[in-house]
Structures are given as structure tokens and as C-alpha cells.
Design a protein around this motif. Sequence first.
Motif, PDB file in Angstrom:
ATOM      1  N   ALA A  71       1.979   1.658  -3.526  1.00  0.00           N
ATOM      2  CA  ALA A  71       1.020   2.188  -4.546  1.00  0.00           C
ATOM      3  C   ALA A  71       0.892   3.725  -4.108  1.00  0.00           C
ATOM      4  O   ALA A  71       0.940   4.707  -5.184  1.00  0.00           O
ATOM      5  CB  ALA A  71      -0.283   1.708  -4.086  1.00  0.00           C
TER       6      ALA A  71
ATOM      7  N   CYS B 284      -0.655  -2.958  -7.047  1.00  0.00           N
ATOM      8  CA  CYS B 284       0.047  -3.377  -5.645  1.00  0.00           C
ATOM      9  C   CYS B 284      -1.211  -3.106  -4.642  1.00  0.00           C
ATOM     10  O   CYS B 284      -1.191  -4.178  -3.749  1.00  0.00           O
ATOM     11  CB  CYS B 284       0.920  -2.032  -5.455  1.00  0.00           C
ATOM     12  N   GLU B 285      -2.036  -2.430  -4.807  1.00  0.00           N
ATOM     13  CA  GLU B 285      -3.386  -2.542  -3.914  1.00  0.00           C
ATOM     14  C   GLU B 285      -4.010  -3.797  -4.052  1.00  0.00           C
ATOM     15  O   GLU B 285      -4.544  -4.517  -3.116  1.00  0.00           O
ATOM     16  CB  GLU B 285      -4.170  -1.507  -4.491  1.00  0.00           C
TER      17      GLU B 285
ATOM     18  N   ALA C  52      -2.118  -6.584  -2.296  1.00  0.00           N
ATOM     19  CA  ALA C  52      -2.254  -6.208  -0.740  1.00  0.00           C
ATOM     20  C   ALA C  52      -3.399  -6.958  -0.233  1.00  0.00           C
ATOM     21  O   ALA C  52      -3.231  -7.441   0.814  1.00  0.00           O
ATOM     22  CB  ALA C  52      -2.179  -4.607  -0.666  1.00  0.00           C
TER      23      ALA C  52
ATOM     24  N   ARG D 198       0.825  -1.334   0.067  1.00  0.00           N
ATOM     25  CA  ARG D 198       0.001   0.008   0.154  1.00  0.00           C
ATOM     26  C   ARG D 198       0.741   1.222   0.163  1.00  0.00           C
ATOM     27  O   ARG D 198       0.652   2.234  -0.635  1.00  0.00           O
ATOM     28  CB  ARG D 198      -0.918   0.162   1.153  1.00  0.00           C
ATOM     29  N   HIS D 199       2.152   1.125   0.661  1.00  0.00           N
ATOM     30  CA  HIS D 199       2.894   2.457   0.932  1.00  0.00           C
ATOM     31  C   HIS D 199       3.298   2.541  -0.668  1.00  0.00           C
ATOM     32  O   HIS D 199       3.383   3.606  -1.110  1.00  0.00           O
ATOM     33  CB  HIS D 199       3.968   2.215   1.778  1.00  0.00           C
TER      34      HIS D 199
END
Length: 426
Positions: free
Chosen positions: A40, A88-89, A92, A37-38
Motif C-alpha cells: 500500500a 491492500c490495507e 491486511a 501494508r508495504h
Amino acid sequence: MNALNIAELMHSLGLQARAASARMAAASAAEKAAALRHLAALLRGSVASLQADNAKDLARATGAGLAEPMVDRLELTPKIIETLAVGCEQLAVMPDIIGEVLGMKQQPSGIRVGQMRVPIGVFGMIFESRPNVTIEAASLSIKSGNAAILRGGSEAIESNKALARLVQQALVQAGLPPEAVQLVPTTDREAVGRLIAMPEHVDLIIPRGGKGLIERVSREAKVPVIKHLDGNCHTYVDDPCDLEMALAVTDNAKTQKYSPCNASESLLVARAVAGQFLPRIGALFAAKGVEMRCDPEAMELLRKVPGAQLKAATEQDWAEEYLAPVISVKVVAGLDEAIAHINRYSSHHTDAIVTRDHVHAQRFLREVDSASVLVNASTRFADGFEYGLGAEIGISTDKFHARGPVGLEGLTSLKWIVLGNGEVRG
């Protein structure tokens, strides 16, 4: 950078990756999700700076006379960066498969025996052109609890360095070691030779690029390799079939996009339906400028199609990966000949049948020796995202460990675990 310095550099990257892999293997699902998340968020907040670094690569590539399609592959547009952030999300929120226990069974001795899914450890990835692969590989590495050493193409070095900095920043923000994803900072080819010959530091190599790169890695590696060399994919139109379906599937498999490794390069048609099917698919191909390289029987059926670009097929055409608006076309007696032809000439990547016969479909699934085998669907579906893997790090035509699109599971291994209550062997 001289050979001694490159050897020292790669040894250092390997040591750091091995140390980081232990921490990543123990990382919680929450830590890995936080890193993704970071990442993204960092991608979305760095569009301007990423494009500035990317512009350096684009200018150098243009100045060097790189072909326009290759230059296009280097570009990091806002849309591409957003797609990477969304990827990426999506990773996650996917289930964490590390630590999953499979097949636990009670044995007569009293012990319970099963298998646990664990990370591979450290993988090295060597790729060309597209800088987005840096993020795709890094995000899959994080999610699967591995450490990765990435070596991108020299044409995208500035873009890759900028993206790798964001990855390491995201890892630190999540409390994970930045050395879990490292980019080889030199474009010297000697670095590749070192990376693929460090079994003490690297557990797996994944080459993603042209045939020359993959052949070199396969030949010189002292570490297991996940690879595919060619994508000579087939579509076989069976008797009986739904002709409208066959037209739609065949057209999509060839013309939806010409450059991917899962585009169909060979068309086989059962003799009983060839008279109806070939003139119609030939007209579709002619309208799109697709050249057809035909056996004599197919040539005769296609000869009268207006605008058709026809050539006599050579023996080499049956095994060719064109990556272009060209397709080989052959009329076969039926299913047996189609399966025999595919198993002889296919690169064992992806092959499809269009049929209304359930028994034919089942035989095709069982007997065609390829990583992906499809019934009544386009070969273009042979893709990690389309298969529900979330993402893929590549496609393997090997038969050991991973086969077909390689997602999270392909970056893991299984170890045996035994649970007892004081049992001893008599």
C-alpha cells in the motif's frame, strides 16, 4: 521469443512459484499483513512513476486504434491507485483464515477428527485489460498464503510490469520470497498455453476476461479452472410484490452499470402484475435509452410507452449477455414458469426475485440453480466486496470447490486432520 525459450521461461517460473508456495504456506499472519501494508505504501509513493509506465500502454493502445472504452479500462489514475492501496490495507486487517480448524469431533475410537484450512499452493491467473487486477490478484494471493503466476493482457504490459515490481519489493521488505508473485514477462500467447498445462507446478488456473479467453483456457487446461463464461442474469417480478421496490431494484439491476457480468440482462414479470409494472419500468428504460426485446405479451403492454425502443425477442435473446443498454422482457404465468425459464436460459451466475410472498422467496432460493440467488435486491450486489469477502479474484459459475464471488476462502482448500492419544485401530 521462440517456443523453446517460452517453455524454459514458464518452467522456471513454475519451479520458483512452487518453492515460494512452501514459504508462503508457513508465513505468519503478521508477515503477510506487513507485505500488504508495504505494498500500500509503495503504491502511494509511486503514483508518478506508475503513471509514466501506464502512459506507454495508453499511447500504444490509442495508436493501435483500440476503442475508447477499452483505453479507459487501461488507465491508472491517482484515484485508482489509491483504491488499490486501500484494498491492500483492508486485506491486511482481515482475519487470517489459514490454519483455521473446522468441525473437530470426538469419535468412538477416541480420535478427534476435523478439517484445517490451507492454501491451494500455486495458482495461475490470466486476465485482460485492467492493470489493477495485478494488485488485486497479488494481494489476495499474499493474504491466502499462496504463490501466484500472473499473465496480464499485452495491452497493459508496461503497467503490469511496474505494479509487479512493487509487489515483489513489498514481499522482500516483509521477509517473504519475491517469487511468491511473478508476472509472465512476455505477451506471446504461447505462454498461456504453457501456464495452463503445468500441473506439476500449478494447482489452479483463474481466467478473467472475454468469452474467447475463457473458452480457450477451459478447453486446453490440464489444471483445474475457476471460471464463468457468461453473465445472463435475471430479475423476476413476482405476484405479489411491492411495485415501488420492484421498479427500484429492476432499474438498478439493469442501468446502474451496463458492462458488469452481474447486470440483469433478462426481465421476467408475473402476468398478474405486468399491466401495472411494465409500462412504468418501460418508461424508466425509455428515458435511459434501454432497448427492450419483448415477447408478444410484453410488447403489447409496452407499445404505448413514449420513446420506448422495442424489438420482438428471438430465441437467442433469452440466453444473451448484452453488456449494453438492452434487456429481454417476458411475461410469465407465475413463479413456476419463471424458475423453469431461468434454469433453462440463465448462465447460472446471478438471479433475483422481487416478491412479498415468503414461500415464493424460499422456493426461488432453493430451486433456481445459480451461483448467487437474491430476494428483493439488485443483481448488482453479486460481488466479492459487497458480500463482505474484502475482495474477489473472480466469479465462478462452476459447482465444485468455489461458486459465486471467489475471495480468500476460494483460494484455500481443506485437509483432514486427526488428533489422537496413542489410539490404534482394532
